[in-house]
Design an enzyme around this catalytic site. Structure first.
Site, short mmCIF file in Angstrom:
data_model
loop_
_atom_site.label_atom_id
_atom_site.label_comp_id
_atom_site.label_asym_id
_atom_site.label_seq_id
_atom_site.Cartn_x
_atom_site.Cartn_y
_atom_site.Cartn_z
N ASP A 15 35.60 31.98 -0.48
CA ASP A 15 36.65 30.95 -0.47
C ASP A 15 36.10 29.62 -0.99
O ASP A 15 36.71 28.99 -1.84
CB ASP A 15 37.18 30.78 0.96
CG ASP A 15 37.58 32.12 1.56
OD1 ASP A 15 38.54 32.71 1.06
OD2 ASP A 15 36.90 32.59 2.49
N GLU A 278 34.83 38.36 -4.71
CA GLU A 278 35.60 37.87 -5.85
C GLU A 278 34.75 37.05 -6.83
O GLU A 278 34.69 37.35 -8.02
CB GLU A 278 36.78 37.02 -5.33
CG GLU A 278 37.60 36.41 -6.43
CD GLU A 278 38.97 35.95 -5.97
OE1 GLU A 278 39.54 36.54 -5.03
OE2 GLU A 278 39.48 34.99 -6.56
O1 TRH Z 1 30.87 36.14 0.06
P1 TRH Z 1 31.99 37.00 -0.39
O2 TRH Z 1 32.09 38.28 0.25
O3 TRH Z 1 33.28 36.17 -0.19
C1 TRH Z 1 34.62 36.51 -0.09
C2 TRH Z 1 35.10 36.18 1.28
O4 TRH Z 1 34.79 37.22 2.15
C3 TRH Z 1 36.56 35.95 1.24
O5 TRH Z 1 37.12 35.82 2.52
C4 TRH Z 1 37.23 37.03 0.48
O6 TRH Z 1 38.48 36.59 0.31
C5 TRH Z 1 36.60 37.22 -0.86
O7 TRH Z 1 35.21 37.48 -0.73
C6 TRH Z 1 37.23 38.30 -1.69
O8 TRH Z 1 31.89 37.26 -1.98
P2 TRH Z 1 32.13 36.32 -3.25
O9 TRH Z 1 33.58 36.13 -3.49
O10 TRH Z 1 31.35 36.90 -4.31
O11 TRH Z 1 31.51 34.93 -2.86
C7 TRH Z 1 30.13 34.69 -2.81
C8 TRH Z 1 29.85 33.29 -3.32
O12 TRH Z 1 28.51 32.95 -3.02
C9 TRH Z 1 30.02 33.19 -4.81
O13 TRH Z 1 30.64 31.95 -5.12
C10 TRH Z 1 28.60 33.19 -5.34
C11 TRH Z 1 27.88 32.50 -4.22
N1 TRH Z 1 26.44 32.77 -4.09
C12 TRH Z 1 25.57 31.74 -4.30
O14 TRH Z 1 25.98 30.61 -4.65
N2 TRH Z 1 24.24 31.96 -4.12
C13 TRH Z 1 23.74 33.18 -3.78
O15 TRH Z 1 22.51 33.33 -3.64
C14 TRH Z 1 24.67 34.25 -3.59
C15 TRH Z 1 24.17 35.61 -3.24
C16 TRH Z 1 26.01 34.00 -3.75
#
Ligand code: TRH
Length: 383
Positions: A15, A278
């Site tokens: 999010d 996402e």
């Molecule tokens: O973390 P996610 O599983 O997040 C979400 C939430 O669960 C949300 O509620 C749901 O609606 C959505 O998934 C579908 O996965 P996502 O979307 O990939 O988000 C992770 C974020 O973290 C992304 O912006 C990348 C960032 N990130 C970093 O900045 N540094 C890191 O080292 C990693 C591993 C990720």
């Protein structure tokens, strides 16, 4: 135009990742004054260590970041005027006090419900649909991200392709980046994998296959969801960032959460990326490298339809055997079935999968990006 973007951190990081990325792009590439309202600044701080969770207001990369407290009466009873555009991101609900202020604004703000990303066909039909407020003279419209021209598109910065290409063409930049993460110089023939996933029953079978490989596999795992399961497989307590394990051909490094831009570089640097949710999913597609996606699990199994819809798009035009292999792999990972036998063919086809990942990225790069689509729509409606 001033824009208000509201973000509730429901769980994990998607999010805040999605909304921060959009807010930053609107501010830096389109000079829009953006207020980003976030209910959990601690989660934000993990992606941007320069965030101070104690501050009610702070500025970063041209974005005004507001701590969103409930009730928010203090902020809205002051001089605060809702922006011309108000975005309610990822199923968060706007505070009643703020909506009441929106109704007083002339002209009424463009109110958008920025939804989750999905490749499903129904998305295009919902994009732009109105949802009138039951009592107030306000109408909210759906804004659906997506992969086709009749959707809102994907958030993709204008600098992305050039920076990525320069990084991927520069072996020294890659080596320096990996060194900065505390990683050793890559071994000859090693496969570098980033593994960002939820808990997954298929994980032990994958780790087993990596350990038994004839060639080195170097897995980089950020702290979080999958780590306790990996630790249990290793017979160790959950390790901290920086920990390293060796098990047969597998070297496993635990990474801290990287900031958003460093995470991009990690995706660009790896030969294969496991991603989830996402935003990491979209970024891995933009990395133009092979990827395996774990969809965010929904109780009603709706994520399986999302998986199939994406696979149908991604595999269209792919060599038939490679497409079948991709579908089998992604389904196994999402249905959490044994992956052991799938690893060796996957490793052998990484060059062909990389070529396809480049083609897919070029296709995405031709789409109008989400921020531009948003701006075009708002300019039209605010005329
Ligand atoms: O973390 P996610 O599983 O997040 C979400 C939430 O669960 C949300 O509620 C749901 O609606 C959505 O998934 C579908 O996965 P996502 O979307 O990939 O988000 C992770 C974020 O973290 C992304 O912006 C990348 C960032 N990130 C970093 O900045 N540094 C890191 O080292 C990693 C591993 C990720």
């Amino acid at each position: 135009m001033t824009w208000d973007i509201f973000c509730t951190v429901i769980d994990n990081y998607g999010d805040i990742g999605v909304t921060w990325r959009l807010a930053r792009q609107l501010a830096t590439e389109h000079a829009i004054p953006v207020r980003l309202w976030v209910d959990d600044l601690r989660a934000f701080q993990l992606l941007r260590p320069d965030i101070d969770p104690a501050l009610a207001t702070q500025h970063l990369a041209g974005v005004e970041i507001r701590r969103w407290t409930t009730p928010m009466a203090k902020e809205v009873t002051g001089k605060l005027e809702p922006g011309e555009v108000v975005i309610e991101a990822l199923a968060c609900n706007l505070p009643d006090e703020f909506v009441a202020r929106m109704a007083l604004r002339q002209p009424a703000p463009v109110w958008l419900n920025l939804e989750y990303l999905s490749a499903e066909a129904w998305v295009a039909g919902v994009h732009g649909l109105p949802s009138p407020h039951p009592r107030l003279p306000l109408t909210k419209h759906f804004f659906m991200p997506g992969y086709t021209e009749n959707t809102g598109g994907l958030t993709r910065e204008s600098w992305l392709s050039a920076r990525r290409d320069a990084f991927q063409a520069d072996a020294a930049a890659r080596a320096e980046f990996l060194l900065g993460l505390g990683l050793p110089a890559p071994l000859a023939g090693e496969c570098l994998v980033s593994l960002f996933s939820y808990e997954n029953r298929a994980l032990p079978s994958l780790l087993r296959a990596w350990a038994a490989d004839g060639k080195p596999v170097h897995a980089l795992v950020p702290v979080g969801k999958a780590l306790p399961q990996i630790a249990a497989w290793l017979g160790e307590p959950t390790p901290p960032p920086g920990a390293v394990f060796q098990c047969g051909a597998l070297t496993l490094h635990v990474l801290p959460m990287l900031d958003l831009d460093a995470y991009d570089r990690l995706l660009w640097a790896c030969d294969l990326n496991f991603v989830r949710g996402e935003d990491s999913f979209a970024r891995a597609q933009f990395a133009a490298r092979p990827l395996i996606w774990q969809a965010y699990v929904q109780d009603d199994g709706a994520h399986f339809a999302k998986l199939e819809a994406f696979l149908a798009l991604y595999c269209a035009g792919m060599d038939a055997q490679l497409a079948e292999q991709t579908r089998t792999l992604w389904r196994a990972w999402n249905h959490e079935t044994d992956m052991a036998a799938l690893w060796s063919p996957l490793r052998d086809t990484l060059p062909a999968l990389t070529a396809h990942a480049r083609v897919w990225d070029r296709r995405l790069a031709r789409q109008t990006d989400l921020a531009t689509n948003l701006l075009n729509l708002c300019r039209k409606w605010l005329k």
